[in-house]
Write an enzyme that holds these catalytic residues in place. Structure first.
Site, PDB file in Angstrom:
ATOM      1  N   ASP A 172       0.810  -1.347   0.045  1.00 32.63           N
ATOM      2  CA  ASP A 172       0.084   0.061   0.165  1.00 32.63           C
ATOM      3  C   ASP A 172       0.818   1.210  -0.021  1.00 32.63           C
ATOM      4  OD1 ASP A 172      -2.316  -1.391  -0.316  1.00 32.63           O
ATOM      5  OD2 ASP A 172      -3.269  -0.649   1.752  1.00 32.63           O
ATOM      6  N   ASP A 325      -7.448  -7.111  13.852  1.00 35.61           N
ATOM      7  CA  ASP A 325      -6.706  -8.329  14.141  1.00 35.61           C
ATOM      8  C   ASP A 325      -7.784  -8.823  15.452  1.00 35.61           C
ATOM      9  OD1 ASP A 325      -5.787  -6.183  15.950  1.00 35.61           O
ATOM     10  OD2 ASP A 325      -3.841  -6.649  15.524  1.00 35.61           O
TER      11      ASP A 325
END
Length: 589
Positions: A172, A325
């Site tokens: 990214d 997460d």
């Protein structure tokens, strides 16, 4: 007739003149009084203000501080009970050797995985490939100029049949130079026969969660059963997959295998030593206890292996918080999946060595869980797939005590309530609440890194300083307020792995992954003068000054005996406020 009219006018004029004269005299009198100096009885005013302050203090301030102290003591006791429970569980696990290999089935997938094949790349090319499941290795990146070679090289060195796993680099990066370097590195390993894919996307929507979610959409991922995830600064050992995948293959109820982090730059400065102490306790005790008792813990976002079907069952990656997460782990747990923590498998990583990077990281780690708790508290209660005991653990122990109380009570109690109690003689904090309970909590947490026990006092003082930022982050997350709730700032890496001592941390890793460096990844850190706004932190300076003043007040007037702690804690705030913590990165061109 005319004479009578003239006399009437004369009398009216006389009356009007008399009234006007009276008004003039009254105005003159008032004006003369206004010219006199105003006399204020300042003693009476002071007495009245003092009386109002005493009433407000007795009716509002003292009861409020008493309530604050009571709540702080209650939450401190909650934290102590949680620490005692965690340590007791880990003691039993180690005493009776109840590790993951005793609780779950584990068998090598193939006897030939360690032998034969291409020694340079670490790929087992011998027989038995049909027994190996297809594995996807994901490495999300964002402008990782300093560490991209290390992470990619370590992933390419994993021992696993070359046709049974694929490495996916999710880049990214917004820096075109870094993107070119990462792509060239992927092409270099691909020319050696490694099945590596370089993937980019048109935007950074969802940040890391968005990148991971997008990575699962590619056609070649459909054949994969498991995903191994590593952040850009993580370097797994070559046998990582051989030691983790068997837990998933032989135990279909397991969704996640989490391994331990090992830090290659923990000795760089006091900041990294303090982080090592905190994270070692987290992994050695908190993760171990959660895995042993509840088969659940928070996924650390890296150095773990997921079952892809479990990710899909939980609803996939979501970007509603900055802790994607933990979000995935909680949703998978609510679907009935189990997690296992394997502490003897260690993955090398880098700790942030600058205070700015560490502060951003702690904001994300404090704000995200609190925000996730707010968004999932009702969902946890209404869930029908897990037991009441699991929901109580998740709601109370994991979220409230571990992610909310621990981040708020530290500052409220030690940095606000105790200093404020010095100014209020009516507030008396019991000795056990000031000395015994905090000492017990500190000693229990220090068990994670016995070699750093001599730093425990400095560590506690620094943790109290960081609680200023953690409470702001936790409150903003709970209230879903402020512009930084969903702010994602990538933790800055300085390539600390390249400075590791030979034969211990980083240099042997570079040899294994076949990366040849002729120059350091970054210029050597040098001392420099920083700008005022870069170097000094006004919030720490303000809090530190207030605590030091409370210490002097206690020493000279109150005499409650808190002044030693207040002087030490105030000094710690001032040291951090003046920027004397961590390293200073070199100036960029």
């Amino acid at each position: 007739m005319d004479a009578a009219r003239g006399g009437g006018h004369s009398s009216a004029a006389a009356a009007f003149a008399a009234v006007a004269g009276g008004i003039a005299e009254e105005a003159a009198r008032l004006w003369s009084e206004l010219q006199l100096p105003v006399r204020v009885d300042w003693a009476a005013v002071a007495a009245q203000c003092a009386s109002l302050w005493e009433h407000a203090r007795a009716l509002l301030l003292v009861p409020a501080v008493r309530l604050l102290v009571f709540l702080s003591l209650a939450m401190t006791v909650m934290i102590l009970v949680e620490k005692l429970f965690v340590c007791a569980v880990c003691l039993v696990v180690r005493a009776f050797r109840l590790g993951p290999h005793r609780r779950y089935r584990w068998e090598p997938i193939s006897a030939s995985a360690d032998g034969g094949g291409d020694e340079e790349s670490g790929h087992g090319a011998g027989g038995g490939e049909a027994k190996h499941p297809m594995v996807l290795v994901q490495i999300p990146m964002y402008n990782e100029r300093e560490v991209y070679k290390l992470s990619i090289g370590a992933a390419c060195a994993l021992k696993w049949p070359s046709e049974r796993f694929v490495i996916q680099v999710l880049d990214d990066s917004t820096d075109p130079v870094v993107k070119d370097l990462v792509e060239m590195e992927c092409q270099r390993w691909k020319s050696k026969g490694v099945n590596i894919k370089y993937e980019v996307r048109g935007n950074r929507k969802g940040y890391k969660a968005g990148a991971l979610k997008e990575g699962l959409k590619h056609d070649y991922v459909k054949d994969c059963e498991y995903i191994a995830m590593f952040d850009a600064d993580f370097q797994p050992e070559s046998d990582f997959l051989l030691r983790t995948i068997p837990f998933l293959v032989h135990n279909p109820e397991i969704a996640l295998v989490q391994t331990r982090w090992k830090f290659v730059n923990s000795d760089e400065c006091l900041l990294t030593r303090f982080q090592e102490m905190s994270l070692d306790y987290h992994f050695k005790y908190e993760q171990e206890a959660g895995s042993s008792v509840y088969s659940f813990f928070g996924f650390n976002g890296t150095a773990g292996v997921w079952r892809i079907s479990a990710i899909d069952d939980a609803g996939g990656w979501k970007d509603r918080t900055t802790v994607e997460d933990m979000d995935l782990a909680v949703r998978a747990m609510l679907q009935g999946w189990k997690f296992v923590y394997v502490g003897d498998i260690k993955v090398k990583s880098e700790l942030p060595s600058t205070f700015k990077a560490y502060r951003f990281q702690q904001h994300r780690w404090s704000c995200g869980p609190a925000n996730l708790f707010k968004k999932m508290m009702v969902e946890i209660v209404e869930n029908k797939k897990v037991s009441l005991w699991s929901k109580i653990h998740l709601w109370y122990d994991f979220f409230f005590v571990g992610k909310v109380a621990a981040h708020t009570v530290t500052f409220i109690y030690y940095c606000f309530a105790i200093p404020l109690s010095v100014l209020l003689p009516e507030i008396q904090i019991p000795l056990w609440g000031v000395v015994y309970v905090p000492t017990a909590i500190t000693l229990l947490k220090a068990l994670g890194t016995p070699s750093s026990f001599h730093l425990v006092i400095l560590w506690v003082l620094f943790e109290n300083v960081m609680s200023l930022h953690r409470i702001k982050a936790a409150v903003s997350g709970l209230l879903d307020a402020g512009g930084r709730v969903n702010e994602w700032v990538v933790t800055e890496k300085l390539g600390g792995t390249s400075k590791a001592k030979p034969g211990t941390n980083g240099s042997d890793a570079v040899k294994v992954i076949d990366v040849k460096l002729t120059e350091p990844l970054i210029p050597k850190l040098v001392k420099r003068r920083a700008r005022f706004l870069e170097r000094y932190h006004c919030s720490e300076l303000f809090v530190g000054t207030c605590i030091v003043l409370c210490g002097f007040y206690d020493l000279l007037l109150a005499k409650k005996g808190y002044y030693i702690f207040l002087f030490l804690q105030g000094t710690a705030f001032l040291v951090v406020g003046f920027g004397y913590v961590g390293t200073l990165p070199p100036r960029t061109a």
